[in-house]
Write an enzyme that holds these catalytic residues in place. Structure first.
Site, short mmCIF file in Angstrom:
data_model
loop_
_atom_site.label_atom_id
_atom_site.label_comp_id
_atom_site.label_asym_id
_atom_site.label_seq_id
_atom_site.Cartn_x
_atom_site.Cartn_y
_atom_site.Cartn_z
N HIS A 63 7.57 24.73 -32.71
CA HIS A 63 7.71 23.71 -33.80
C HIS A 63 9.97 24.22 -34.32
O HIS A 63 9.97 24.82 -34.01
CB HIS A 63 7.12 23.36 -34.54
CG HIS A 63 6.10 22.74 -34.32
ND1 HIS A 63 4.74 22.99 -33.76
CD2 HIS A 63 5.34 20.93 -34.04
CE1 HIS A 63 3.27 21.91 -33.64
NE2 HIS A 63 4.19 21.30 -33.75
N LYS A 103 9.20 24.32 -40.33
CA LYS A 103 7.25 24.08 -40.23
C LYS A 103 6.87 25.00 -40.99
O LYS A 103 7.39 26.03 -40.71
CB LYS A 103 6.75 23.71 -38.74
CG LYS A 103 5.29 23.39 -38.68
CD LYS A 103 4.40 23.36 -37.29
CE LYS A 103 3.73 23.23 -37.97
NZ LYS A 103 2.51 22.11 -38.55
#
Length: 275
Positions: A163, A167
């Site tokens: 990600h 995040k």
């Protein structure tokens, strides 16, 4: 041609409207012919309060002013979609329970106590929680269950996810959900067999473990791969998201479906008929 005023429009409130997913949800809500943006909520004290939510979602003025509290707009929506923070989601769930409003929840990172409080509201209102709202990811959950049952104990199982650099939780909620699906299919306790990191002289891989590998960087929207590895072959099931609209479109679809339900706890498998 059917006029939009001739059919029921689900009015959606979006909590966490200033976030990446919040902006995508505004866009998805605006573009869906069966939904309209009813309210947009940001944290109290935000400089965005009072601005037009449509401009925040890059879809032009919608005449919906951003507010700092869900309680201010309880009469302006039918379903809440909440991708905010655990504490804010709990506050919003209390408001929705008091006013009989369904809630679609994409927030992750709840503590055990917070999750227990949240789930208690299912006796009052429809709740829909999902680790991932993408149609493709939810199909992968189904495929993972099938693959684990067919391949069985002879294959080592590893979950990889990547990600963007912003995040904050690890592993992702989707990766954890994949682990839960795998563990259930393989009749294992994920709390006992999950391995979240490896370093140093760790010895041979225990056969019943489920490993997780996490990558963070750049602007990766979300990549997930589960590998089933045995002597002589490897099976991989992969999903790659290139836009947050994959998730926001699914969440809006879930909101439309949830409005038709009574109290209870649901997820995207219910929405997509994958049970």
């Amino acid at each position: 041609m059917t006029n939009s005023q001739d059919r029921h429009m689900t009015r959606i409130a979006i909590a966490g409207a200033a976030g990446r997913m919040g902006k995508a949800l505004i866009e998805s809500t605006h573009k869906n012919p069966d939904t309209a943006l009813g309210a947009a909520i940001v944290r109290s004290g935000s400089s965005l309060i009072g601005a037009d939510a449509g401009e925040l979602g890059n879809v032009g003025k919608l005449g919906v002013a951003i507010v700092g509290s869900l309680a201010e707009v309880v009469d302006q929506f039918d379903v809440l979609i909440d991708f905010s923070s655990p504490l804010a989601t709990l506050d919003n769930a209390r408001v929705c329970a008091a006013h009989n409003k369904p809630v679609v929840i994409g927030t992750t990172g709840f503590s055990v106590a917070e999750k227990a409080e949240l789930l208690a509201y299912q006796t009052q209102i429809p709740l829909l929680l999902s680790a991932n709202f993408s149609t493709g990811v939810n199909l992968c959950f189904k495929l993972l269950d099938l693959a684990a049952r067919v391949l069985g104990e002879g294959y080592d199982v590893e979950v990889y996810e990547a990600h963007h650099r912003h995040k904050v939780d690890s592993p992702s909620g989707t990766a954890v959900r994949m682990g839960e699906v795998l563990a259930k299919a393989l009749e294992r306790d994920l709390d006992k067999v999950a391995v979240y990191g490896r370093e140093g002289q760790i010895g041979p891989r225990p056969a019943d473990t489920i490993g997780f590998a996490t990558v963070r960087g750049g602007d990766v929207v979300g990549d997930h791969t589960v590998m089933f590895m045995a002597d002589g072959e490897r099976v991989e099931i992969t999903h790659k998201a290139s836009s947050r609209l994959a998730f926001s479109n699914g969440a809006v679809r879930a909101a439309i479906w949830l409005q038709q339900q009574t109290s209870g706890l649901f997820d995207m498998q219910d929405v997509l008929g994958l049970r």
